[in-house]
Motif scaffolding. Structure first.
Motif, short mmCIF file in Angstrom:
data_model
loop_
_atom_site.label_atom_id
_atom_site.label_comp_id
_atom_site.label_asym_id
_atom_site.label_seq_id
_atom_site.Cartn_x
_atom_site.Cartn_y
_atom_site.Cartn_z
N LEU A 795 -28.24 43.57 -6.28
CA LEU A 795 -27.24 42.88 -5.54
C LEU A 795 -25.59 42.66 -6.46
N MET A 796 -26.11 42.40 -7.66
CA MET A 796 -25.03 42.27 -8.55
C MET A 796 -24.16 43.53 -8.95
N LYS A 797 -24.66 44.65 -8.22
CA LYS A 797 -23.89 45.86 -8.58
C LYS A 797 -22.37 45.77 -7.91
N ALA A 798 -22.17 44.73 -6.91
CA ALA A 798 -20.90 44.75 -6.37
C ALA A 798 -19.83 44.21 -7.40
N ALA A 799 -20.42 43.45 -8.54
CA ALA A 799 -19.53 42.76 -9.29
C ALA A 799 -18.62 43.43 -10.34
N GLY A 800 -19.10 44.83 -10.23
CA GLY A 800 -18.40 45.59 -10.99
C GLY A 800 -18.80 45.36 -12.77
N LEU A 801 -19.62 44.80 -13.02
CA LEU A 801 -19.83 44.55 -14.62
C LEU A 801 -20.30 46.06 -15.07
N PRO A 802 -19.63 46.29 -16.41
CA PRO A 802 -19.56 47.49 -17.03
C PRO A 802 -21.06 48.27 -16.97
N GLU A 803 -22.14 47.21 -17.64
CA GLU A 803 -23.29 47.65 -17.81
C GLU A 803 -24.27 47.61 -16.50
N LEU A 804 -23.66 47.32 -15.34
CA LEU A 804 -24.46 47.18 -14.28
C LEU A 804 -23.62 47.53 -13.11
N SER A 805 -23.68 49.15 -12.62
CA SER A 805 -22.64 49.38 -11.61
C SER A 805 -23.58 50.53 -11.08
N SER A 806 -24.92 50.87 -11.19
CA SER A 806 -25.57 51.86 -10.46
C SER A 806 -27.18 51.60 -10.53
N SER A 807 -27.80 52.10 -9.76
CA SER A 807 -29.24 51.88 -9.72
C SER A 807 -29.84 52.67 -11.18
N LYS A 808 -29.05 53.26 -11.77
CA LYS A 808 -29.53 53.98 -12.92
C LYS A 808 -29.53 52.73 -13.98
N ASP A 809 -28.66 51.96 -13.93
CA ASP A 809 -28.93 50.79 -14.78
C ASP A 809 -29.80 49.89 -14.74
N ILE A 810 -30.43 49.84 -13.54
CA ILE A 810 -31.36 49.01 -13.31
C ILE A 810 -32.76 49.39 -13.69
N GLN A 811 -32.70 50.89 -13.98
CA GLN A 811 -34.13 51.53 -14.27
C GLN A 811 -34.70 50.78 -15.61
N TYR A 812 -33.75 50.51 -16.55
CA TYR A 812 -34.65 49.74 -17.73
C TYR A 812 -35.39 48.46 -17.40
N LEU A 813 -34.87 47.83 -16.28
CA LEU A 813 -35.49 46.52 -15.67
C LEU A 813 -36.81 46.98 -15.14
N LYS A 814 -36.72 47.97 -14.33
CA LYS A 814 -38.01 48.37 -13.49
C LYS A 814 -38.98 48.67 -14.80
N ASP A 815 -38.56 49.58 -15.85
CA ASP A 815 -39.47 49.99 -16.76
C ASP A 815 -40.03 48.75 -17.73
N SER A 816 -39.04 47.93 -17.92
CA SER A 816 -39.62 46.68 -18.63
C SER A 816 -40.73 45.73 -17.83
N LEU A 817 -40.33 45.68 -16.81
CA LEU A 817 -41.34 45.14 -15.72
C LEU A 817 -42.47 45.78 -15.25
N ALA A 818 -42.52 47.06 -15.56
CA ALA A 818 -43.70 47.79 -15.25
C ALA A 818 -43.92 47.94 -13.81
N LEU A 819 -42.81 47.94 -13.28
CA LEU A 819 -42.97 48.11 -11.60
C LEU A 819 -43.65 49.40 -11.11
N GLY A 820 -44.66 49.16 -10.18
CA GLY A 820 -45.68 50.23 -9.66
C GLY A 820 -46.80 50.41 -10.64
N LYS A 821 -46.97 49.70 -11.70
CA LYS A 821 -48.11 49.73 -12.45
C LYS A 821 -48.90 48.59 -12.49
N SER A 822 -50.44 48.69 -12.82
CA SER A 822 -51.11 47.46 -12.64
C SER A 822 -50.74 46.49 -13.80
N GLU A 823 -51.21 45.43 -13.69
CA GLU A 823 -51.46 44.15 -14.36
C GLU A 823 -51.89 44.71 -15.68
N GLU A 824 -52.85 45.33 -15.88
CA GLU A 824 -53.75 45.87 -17.07
C GLU A 824 -52.62 47.00 -17.77
#
Length: 858
Positions: A795-824
């Motif tokens: 939702l913050m992509k609309a703010a126009g932050l240089p390091e947060l402008s597309s879903s590609k930037d959010i991919q790091y967050l998905k990886d660090s939070l291991a979305l789609g993987k089990s807790e183990e």
């Protein structure tokens, strides 16, 4: 040079920056000119005028002084009546040093309020009037009534609810009924389009033909096949004289249909060797524009519209840059997860077929159902709308996602607001930053989200205070200044009693932004550049600065603080930030004003850290986090809360080492410093504070991908509480030098940190294992709430932050939070990162040493 705008700087310097010659125009036609002090009130100046006018002709024709009011041209280029005669000249900030005395007339109170609101929001009401836009006018009328009615209700509150409002409260908001759409079956859409441009510019781009493409969209979904016009020759006013027909019926157009146009230049690509095939053609996007098919009244738009196009790419690179037209539309990618945003046809059919079961058993999957809904079929749309009316309310973690641009249907957005109404004030405040940004996705001024935010802001002083500043801080952005300005105007109409306080804050910001204001501009700001004039001594600057701000207020708290002028100072860092001190009944509160840095990224990072703290505490884990206050107040201006009794790791190491070269490698410096601040039994508690907070920030900085972690932006309080500052890089955007990545560890866990955790004993593995367990437990809690963090960042992509402008930037967050993987699986990956951070910590020490050398040699 006369004492006009361009001569005022010389006059002020000659007068010692204390007085300025003002020209006074009297209603008798008499002209006066004499100096007044910048700190004089309007009342004092009026008395001086009467004293000087006694010896002038026609003085007897003047009435009593109270029958007149001074007028001037203010900073928003409006004529302002200075009704509040207790204001000082330096607070008025006239456009020119000219004051005119006129007889009072009209509604004095209304004029005063209108002028004050214009000054508050930084946009004159005449700018709204000049729009001559029915939507703007109707929105202003409706919102004024809406906010003033709630202000009247607030005035009638009994004592207890009134106290809750001010300190603050948890009041249940009233409902807002959404208007339903209207059917337009049987009608046809006829659109005439003409692009007007520069013939010279077009012909200089090495192509001779122009072509237009048009498409109908609902959010990110293409409703039918894109249509393309014939080619025409390049000229200043190209005309196609062609009808473009879309393969869709008007009755199947969803309420939020968007008509999109793009202008292309045609480049012929000729192969070196002749072939039988035709030459290949490449289309270069030149400009694009979109418009809603239906107006804000749910009616098909009719008549002529003049739409300003957006350039697709810079002219110098247009020859070589070939991008798809629809990449330039106001759209964003949906979260990049195949199981979430992409479906096979059989999966779509099954999901739609079992939609009632989805509603009953899996209501949180509503976004998936909305994504596969065929919005170009009115039958499906009608069924989806009916389903929404029965859909159970979703928790905020799922409802917030529905505010994304991909879900523009008004029924969906009304349902979302219905879900958000159950939020307590503290919960709403947690997401306020995102909700303001989501306003940019709304197609019309009058929407449920605007009403919801105004309603809650008028019912809670804290929410209102921060809503005001979140909106006010982006008034310099042309694309949102109208919308945000109208919302601010409505809020101020419902908060008349707060205008005086807000005026002080806005005036204070102007006075602090000395680098952006100078006397070569067309503004007259009495005190605002005095701080940075070289001719004035540092001691003199400090004195003038303190005198001016003695009536200022705090920004990071909705309640007022008493200003401590004697404790304010200029800091010695590169941007010369200002150190402001306030005090309440019990203690002093420090605030740093920064001019030149965009603090919105810091705000977002601190918001996420605070959210992590809430989630951890909910599950019984208190990691002693310290999300200090931070507020953006304008274009690269803002304020940061000072954390008292704290110091940087760099200073602690430097002050406890014999050599700057070895300071970063002194593992005893930190523990010795804690011992000196916590004698006796206090040391155990300090080490506990350090252990918990270090665990929290290790996990937080890893998940958020915080970069530029050197010893000057990691701090520690005397109580042992560790915390990070300065979040200029996140989501894995790490700094590099000479092509070498300076961030070579997942997070900061140096041996001197471990030394403190183990209480100075190398064999104290029990303490360290407990620290490791805290990190792992904290990480698992965040992974379980990973969707919430991804949604908030999206939702913050609309703010126009240089390091947060597309879903590609959010991919790091998905990886660090291991979305789609089990807790183990997630925990296994985190353990690898933990061991890597510990094993490679020597690289951090080398970076810290190099940072110290670079700092010392500046």
């Amino acid at each position: 040079m006369p004492p006009g705008v361009y001569g005022m700087q010389d006059v002020w310097e000659r007068e010692g920056w204390q007085q300025i010659n003002i020209e006074f125009l009297l209603p008798t036609g008499i002209y006066l000119n004499f100096p007044v002090a910048r700190s004089d009130t309007i009342s004092t100046i009026k008395k001086m005028v009467w004293k000087n006018a006694r010896n002038e002709p026609l003085f007897s024709a003047l009435s009593d002084p109270d029958a007149y009011v001074f007028t001037c041209i203010n900073m928003t280029a409006e004529r302002e009546e200075l009704e509040d005669e207790q204001r000082r000249l330096c607070d008025v900030r006239p456009f020119m040093p000219i004051l005119r005395l006129v007889a009072r007339e009209g509604d004095r109170v209304e004029k005063l309020i209108t002028t004050q609101i214009s000054l508050l929001i930084g946009k004159g009401h005449h700018e709204f009037d000049s729009q001559k836009n029915h939507e703007v006018n109707e929105f202003r009328t409706k919102m004024r009534t809406f906010c003033e009615e709630r202000a009247q209700v607030r005035q009638m509150l009994p004592w207890e609810p009134w106290m809750e409002f001010n300190f603050p409260c948890d009041l249940e908001p009233c409902s807002v009924v959404a208007q339903s759409g209207k059917s337009h079956s049987g009608k046809k859409i006829l659109v005439n389009v003409k692009f007007e441009g520069s013939e010279v510019t077009l012909q200089s781009l090495s192509f001779s033909q122009l072509v237009v493409q048009a498409g109908l969209f609902h959010g990110s979904e293409l409703l039918c096949k894109v249509v393309t016009s014939n080619e025409v020759s390049v000229c200043s006013e190209p005309v196609w004289d062609q009808k473009l027909v879309f393969d869709i019926g008007v009755s199947d157009l969803p309420r939020m249909s968007c008509l999109c146009f793009a202008l292309y230049g045609v480049i012929e690509k000729t192969k070196k060797r002749p072939t039988k095939k035709k030459n290949k053609r490449a289309d270069c996007p030149l400009a694009w524009v979109n418009t809603m098919v239906f107006d804000y009244k749910d009616q098909l738009k009719t008549g002529e519209f003049s739409l300003s196009t957006w350039p697709s790419v810079p002219a110098e690179s247009i020859k070589t840059t070939l991008i798809n037209f629809f990449q330039h539309l106001k759209l964003r990618e949906i979260v990049d997860n195949k199981n979430y945003t992409e479906f096979f046809e059989d999966e779509k059919e099954l999901l739609w077929k079992l939609r009632e079961e989805v509603r009953q058993r899996y209501p949180e999957s509503l976004p998936k159902l909305l994504l596969i809904t065929k919005w170009n079929k009115h039958e499906d749309v009608a069924q989806m709308v009916g389903l929404l009316r029965k859909w159970p309310e979703l928790p905020a973690i799922h409802a917030l996602e529905l505010l994304d641009y991909s879900f523009p249907d008004p029924h969906v957005r009304s349902f979302t607001i219905r879900c958000l109404r159950i939020l307590r004030n503290d919960e709403l405040f947690q997401y306020l930053l995102q909700l303001v940004q989501v306003l940019k996705y709304e197609s019309y001024l009058d929407c449920d989200l605007t009403c919801f935010l105004l309603e809650r802001a008028l019912a809670n002083k804290k929410i209102g205070h921060f809503l005001f500043w979140h909106l006010r801080s982006e008034m310099h952005v042309p694309s949102v200044s109208l919308r945000f300005g109208l919302i601010l105007e409505a809020y101020c109409r419902g908060s008349i009693f707060l205008i005086k306080s807000l005026m002080k804050q806005v005036c204070c910001i102007y006075s602090l932004c000395e680098k952006q204001i100078n006397f070569s501009s067309t503004y007259f700001f009495c005190i605002y550049t005095v701080i940075h004039v070289k001719a004035v001594t540092r001691k003199r600057k400090q004195s003038l600065f303190r005198n001016h701000l003695c009536t200022s207020v705090s920004f990071l708290d909705a309640n007022l603080f008493c200003f401590s002028a004697d404790k304010c100072k200029f800091m010695d860092s590169k941007m010369k930030p200002l150190w402001l001190m306030y005090k309440d009944k019990y203690d002093h509160v420090g605030i740093i004003f920064k001019n030149g840095d965009d603090l919105r990224q810091d705000m977002l990072t601190l918001q996420m850290i605070q959210l992590m703290d809430v989630l951890w505490k909910t599950e019984g884990l208190d990691l002693r986090m310290l999300p200090y206050g931070c507020l953006s107040t304008g274009n690269k201006t803002g304020l940061i809360e000072v954390v008292k009794n704290s110091d940087t790791i760099a200073n602690i190491q430097r002050n406890n080492s014999n050599s700057a070269a070895t300071a970063a490698f002194n593992k005893d410096a930190l523990l010795n410093w804690l011992k000196s601040k916590n004698p006796g039994d206090k040391l155990d508690q300090a080490i506990e504070e350090f252990t918990l907070s270090c665990a929290g920030y290790c996990v937080a900085t890893y998940v958020l991908g915080i970069g530029d972690r050197h010893s000057d932006n990691i701090m520690i309080r005397e109580t042992g509480q560790l915390f990070h500052i300065d979040f200029g890089h996140f989501l894995g955007n790490f700094k590099s030098k000479f092509g070498i990545n300076r961030e070579r560890v997942p997070f900061i866990l140096t041996y001197d940190f471990v030394h403190v955790i183990q209480e100075g004993r190398t064999n104290n593995s029990e303490k360290f294992e407990r620290f490791r367990e805290c990190c792992e437990q904290a990480y698992k809690i965040l992974c379980r709430n990973g969707t919430l963090f991804v949604n908030l960042f999206a939702l913050m992509k609309a703010a126009g932050l240089p390091e947060l402008s597309s879903s590609k930037d959010i991919q790091y967050l998905k990886d660090s939070l291991a979305l789609g993987k089990s807790e183990e699986e997630a925990l296994k990956n985190f353990k690898v990162k933990f061991n890597e951070a510990l094993r490679e910590s020597w690289k951090t020490k080398v970076n810290w040493m190099m940072h110290s050398f670079a700092k010392d040699n500046r």
